[in-house]
Design an enzyme around this catalytic site. Structure first.
Site, PDB file in Angstrom:
ATOM      1  N   LYS A  71     -21.314   2.988 -51.968  1.00 63.41           N
ATOM      2  CA  LYS A  71     -20.475   2.824 -53.162  1.00 63.41           C
ATOM      3  C   LYS A  71     -19.476   3.973 -53.361  1.00 63.41           C
ATOM      4  O   LYS A  71     -18.415   3.772 -53.938  1.00 63.41           O
ATOM      5  CB  LYS A  71     -21.353   2.686 -54.411  1.00 63.41           C
ATOM      6  N   ASP A 107     -20.354  -3.074 -61.951  1.00 62.85           N
ATOM      7  CA  ASP A 107     -21.691  -2.784 -62.521  1.00 62.85           C
ATOM      8  C   ASP A 107     -21.508  -2.473 -64.004  1.00 62.85           C
ATOM      9  O   ASP A 107     -22.273  -2.929 -64.862  1.00 62.85           O
ATOM     10  CB  ASP A 107     -22.326  -1.559 -61.839  1.00 62.85           C
ATOM     11  N   GLY A 131     -32.832   9.262 -66.301  1.00 65.68           N
ATOM     12  CA  GLY A 131     -32.358   9.222 -64.915  1.00 65.68           C
ATOM     13  C   GLY A 131     -30.958   9.805 -64.814  1.00 65.68           C
ATOM     14  O   GLY A 131     -30.200   9.816 -65.802  1.00 65.68           O
ATOM     15  N   ALA A 132     -30.636  10.290 -63.610  1.00 68.45           N
ATOM     16  CA  ALA A 132     -29.308  10.871 -63.386  1.00 68.45           C
ATOM     17  C   ALA A 132     -28.832  10.560 -61.965  1.00 68.45           C
ATOM     18  O   ALA A 132     -28.181  11.373 -61.317  1.00 68.45           O
ATOM     19  CB  ALA A 132     -29.335  12.377 -63.634  1.00 68.45           C
ATOM     20  N   GLY A 134     -27.045   7.357 -59.283  1.00 65.82           N
ATOM     21  CA  GLY A 134     -25.770   6.638 -59.279  1.00 65.82           C
ATOM     22  C   GLY A 134     -25.630   5.681 -60.456  1.00 65.82           C
ATOM     23  O   GLY A 134     -24.563   5.604 -61.080  1.00 65.82           O
ATOM     24  N   ALA A 135     -26.702   4.958 -60.781  1.00 67.54           N
ATOM     25  CA  ALA A 135     -26.621   3.977 -61.874  1.00 67.54           C
ATOM     26  C   ALA A 135     -26.456   4.698 -63.212  1.00 67.54           C
ATOM     27  O   ALA A 135     -25.643   4.298 -64.053  1.00 67.54           O
ATOM     28  CB  ALA A 135     -27.869   3.100 -61.882  1.00 67.54           C
ATOM     29  N   ARG A 156     -35.668  14.231 -64.115  1.00 65.34           N
ATOM     30  CA  ARG A 156     -36.631  15.112 -63.438  1.00 65.34           C
ATOM     31  C   ARG A 156     -35.902  16.324 -62.865  1.00 65.34           C
ATOM     32  O   ARG A 156     -36.317  17.460 -63.058  1.00 65.34           O
ATOM     33  CB  ARG A 156     -37.316  14.304 -62.326  1.00 65.34           C
ATOM     34  N   TYR A 236     -34.641  -5.336 -63.078  1.00 71.79           N
ATOM     35  CA  TYR A 236     -34.849  -6.733 -63.503  1.00 71.79           C
ATOM     36  C   TYR A 236     -36.041  -7.366 -62.782  1.00 71.79           C
ATOM     37  O   TYR A 236     -36.381  -8.508 -63.026  1.00 71.79           O
ATOM     38  CB  TYR A 236     -33.580  -7.575 -63.276  1.00 71.79           C
TER      39      TYR A 236
HETATM   40  P1  NAP Z   1     -30.794   6.713 -57.487  1.00 67.94           P
HETATM   41  O1  NAP Z   1     -29.366   7.156 -57.407  1.00 67.94           O
HETATM   42  O2  NAP Z   1     -31.667   6.847 -56.300  1.00 67.94           O
HETATM   43  O3  NAP Z   1     -31.459   7.510 -58.738  1.00 67.94           O
HETATM   44  C1  NAP Z   1     -32.848   7.432 -58.963  1.00 67.94           C
HETATM   45  C2  NAP Z   1     -33.208   8.107 -60.278  1.00 67.94           C
HETATM   46  O4  NAP Z   1     -34.624   7.921 -60.493  1.00 67.94           O
HETATM   47  C3  NAP Z   1     -32.967   9.624 -60.298  1.00 67.94           C
HETATM   48  O5  NAP Z   1     -32.632  10.018 -61.606  1.00 67.94           O
HETATM   49  C4  NAP Z   1     -34.340  10.180 -59.914  1.00 67.94           C
HETATM   50  O6  NAP Z   1     -34.604  11.475 -60.397  1.00 67.94           O
HETATM   51  C5  NAP Z   1     -35.238   9.216 -60.655  1.00 67.94           C
HETATM   52  N1  NAP Z   1     -36.577   9.228 -60.047  1.00 67.94           N
HETATM   53  C6  NAP Z   1     -36.930   8.731 -58.843  1.00 67.94           C
HETATM   54  N2  NAP Z   1     -38.253   8.963 -58.617  1.00 67.94           N
HETATM   55  C7  NAP Z   1     -38.716   9.632 -59.705  1.00 67.94           C
HETATM   56  C8  NAP Z   1     -39.999  10.137 -60.086  1.00 67.94           C
HETATM   57  N3  NAP Z   1     -41.080   9.986 -59.294  1.00 67.94           N
HETATM   58  N4  NAP Z   1     -40.116  10.751 -61.286  1.00 67.94           N
HETATM   59  C9  NAP Z   1     -39.047  10.900 -62.108  1.00 67.94           C
HETATM   60  N5  NAP Z   1     -37.804  10.418 -61.812  1.00 67.94           N
HETATM   61  C10 NAP Z   1     -37.643   9.807 -60.619  1.00 67.94           C
HETATM   62  O7  NAP Z   1     -30.882   5.160 -57.909  1.00 67.94           O
HETATM   63  P2  NAP Z   1     -29.781   4.315 -58.711  1.00 67.94           P
HETATM   64  O8  NAP Z   1     -28.821   3.727 -57.753  1.00 67.94           O
HETATM   65  O9  NAP Z   1     -29.276   5.167 -59.812  1.00 67.94           O
HETATM   66  O10 NAP Z   1     -30.655   3.092 -59.273  1.00 67.94           O
HETATM   67  C11 NAP Z   1     -31.622   3.287 -60.291  1.00 67.94           C
HETATM   68  C12 NAP Z   1     -32.199   1.944 -60.732  1.00 67.94           C
HETATM   69  O11 NAP Z   1     -31.187   1.137 -61.351  1.00 67.94           O
HETATM   70  C13 NAP Z   1     -32.755   1.118 -59.567  1.00 67.94           C
HETATM   71  O12 NAP Z   1     -34.022   0.627 -59.935  1.00 67.94           O
HETATM   72  C14 NAP Z   1     -31.786  -0.043 -59.426  1.00 67.94           C
HETATM   73  O13 NAP Z   1     -32.450  -1.215 -59.012  1.00 67.94           O
HETATM   74  C15 NAP Z   1     -31.272  -0.190 -60.850  1.00 67.94           C
HETATM   75  N6  NAP Z   1     -29.921  -0.814 -60.894  1.00 67.94           N
HETATM   76  C16 NAP Z   1     -29.796  -2.043 -61.467  1.00 67.94           C
HETATM   77  C17 NAP Z   1     -28.551  -2.654 -61.510  1.00 67.94           C
HETATM   78  C18 NAP Z   1     -28.401  -4.019 -62.145  1.00 67.94           C
HETATM   79  O14 NAP Z   1     -27.416  -4.716 -61.873  1.00 67.94           O
HETATM   80  N7  NAP Z   1     -29.307  -4.426 -63.004  1.00 67.94           N
HETATM   81  C19 NAP Z   1     -27.422  -2.021 -60.963  1.00 67.94           C
HETATM   82  C20 NAP Z   1     -27.596  -0.743 -60.395  1.00 67.94           C
HETATM   83  C21 NAP Z   1     -28.850  -0.156 -60.347  1.00 67.94           C
HETATM   84  P3  NAP Z   1     -34.181  12.768 -59.525  1.00 67.94           P
HETATM   85  O15 NAP Z   1     -32.724  12.962 -59.751  1.00 67.94           O
HETATM   86  O16 NAP Z   1     -35.014  13.865 -60.088  1.00 67.94           O
HETATM   87  O17 NAP Z   1     -34.517  12.461 -58.094  1.00 67.94           O
END
Ligand code: NAP
Length: 298
Positions: A71, A107, A131-132, A134-135, A156, A236
């Site tokens: 992305k 998104d 969370g911090a 990409g989403a 975290r 979801y």
């Molecule tokens: P990402 O960039 O990998 O970010 C993951 C986040 O989760 C980070 O803040 C990470 O914290 C935290 N995390 C992971 N493991 C953890 C743990 N054990 N304890 C505490 N925090 C933890 O993922 P993303 O792309 O942002 O996506 C996040 C979620 O959004 C996914 O589940 C995805 O399916 C969902 N999403 C949904 C849509 C939709 O259309 N509904 C669109 C986009 C994303 P750290 O920074 O400390 O590692």
């Protein structure tokens, strides 16, 4: 059954892994419902972005979705980018133009439409993001563009929350906020008890609780949930996450990310085809995907 002929427009999604994607089901269902001669297929990407983008463009692929991990990486290969997508630093939708592909972030448009549908307004509200990644970054920009009172990013890894806060501050300085004292804060997950605001809207943007870890939640602090006004989980699958249960057990409303997913696809479809998808089609998609998920569990 739909016929593919010499005039069929081709759309698709690139990412890696790609096998789990629901996008082909969503887009092909929309084309069928709208009577549009188009097909949408998954492209399993192999890592050489430049040749992938050139190949898709040379073959006249009209619209492309982009998912993890491309992305951000794909941006240098585009001819232009929507201003909000540029601020976020991520695109998920490419539209064919005569100069190359133009990038958007649907998104954000998807989440915006979900919130409108559910009657959730961010204006003047305190907002908490869990969370911090990409989403969360994209959600933070959507929130900042919606005139909130404050945004608090809880993560975290505190440094990642700070990075988003800095970019939001720069963005907000160029926007008109409802009150002069718009605040953006970073809080470490372990310091959640320092959170001062109440009656906040919370977005769950971590991947904790994603199926098959249905019983996991990034935070199980009762005091936190007692102060939530509305909770939105971006996940979801499962349809009701542990985070959502925590919110509803505390007496507030909670929503999952299915409408966000559907509306990001609907928004991309509208950008590509210069049309408006009927609301009824979006409603049918929600029923279809909920059934698809139930079938895959059952
Ligand atoms: P990402 O960039 O990998 O970010 C993951 C986040 O989760 C980070 O803040 C990470 O914290 C935290 N995390 C992971 N493991 C953890 C743990 N054990 N304890 C505490 N925090 C933890 O993922 P993303 O792309 O942002 O996506 C996040 C979620 O959004 C996914 O589940 C995805 O399916 C969902 N999403 C949904 C849509 C939709 O259309 N509904 C669109 C986009 C994303 P750290 O920074 O400390 O590692």
């Amino acid at each position: 059954m739909r016929r593919i002929d010499g005039h069929t427009a081709v759309f698709g999604i690139i990412g890696n892994p790609i096998g789990h994607t629901l996008s082909p089901v969503i887009h092909n269902t929309i084309s069928e419902a709208m009577g549009i001669n188009a097909v949408y297929v998954p492209f399993a990407a192999n890592g050489n972005l430049s040749s992938m983008v050139n190949g898709l463009y040379s073959l006249g692929v009209t619209g492309v979705n982009v998912t993890v991990p491309y992305k951000t990486e794909i941006i240098p290969y585009l001819s232009g980018i929507d201003p909000l997508a540029k601020e976020i630093g991520a695109v998920n939708t490419l539209k064919y133009t005569e100069n190359g592909y133009y990038g958007y972030n649907t998104d954000i448009l998807g989440l915006k439409r979900e919130l409108e549908d559910e009657g959730v307004s961010l204006k003047g509200r305190d907002i908490v993001l869990l969370g911090a990644g990409g989403a969360a970054r994209a959600v933070a920009f959507l929130c900042a563009s919606s005139s909130p009172a404050s945004i608090t990013i809880v993560n975290r890894t505190l440094s990642k929350a700070f990075d988003i806060c800095k970019d939001i501050e720069v963005y907000a300085s160029g926007q008109e906020m409802p009150s002069g004292d718009f605040r953006v804060n970073a809080v470490a997950l372990e310091d959640i008890n320092t959170l001062r605001c109440t009656d906040y809207i919370v977005f769950q943007c971590t991947n904790i609780g994603l199926s098959p870890d249905d019983d996991a939640c990034v935070l199980d602090d009762q005091d936190f949930y007692d102060r939530v006004s509305v909770g939105i989980d971006l996940i979801y699958k499962p349809a009701v996450t542990k985070f959502m249960k925590n919110v509803t057990d505390a007496g507030s409303k909670a929503y999952n990310g299915l409408k966000m997913l559907i509306y990001q696809a609907v928004s991309a479809y509208e950008i590509w085809n210069d049309l408006r998808v009927n609301d009824a089609v979006a409603g049918d998609l929600e029923a279809l995907l909920t059934q698809t998920e139930k079938d895959s569990v059952g």
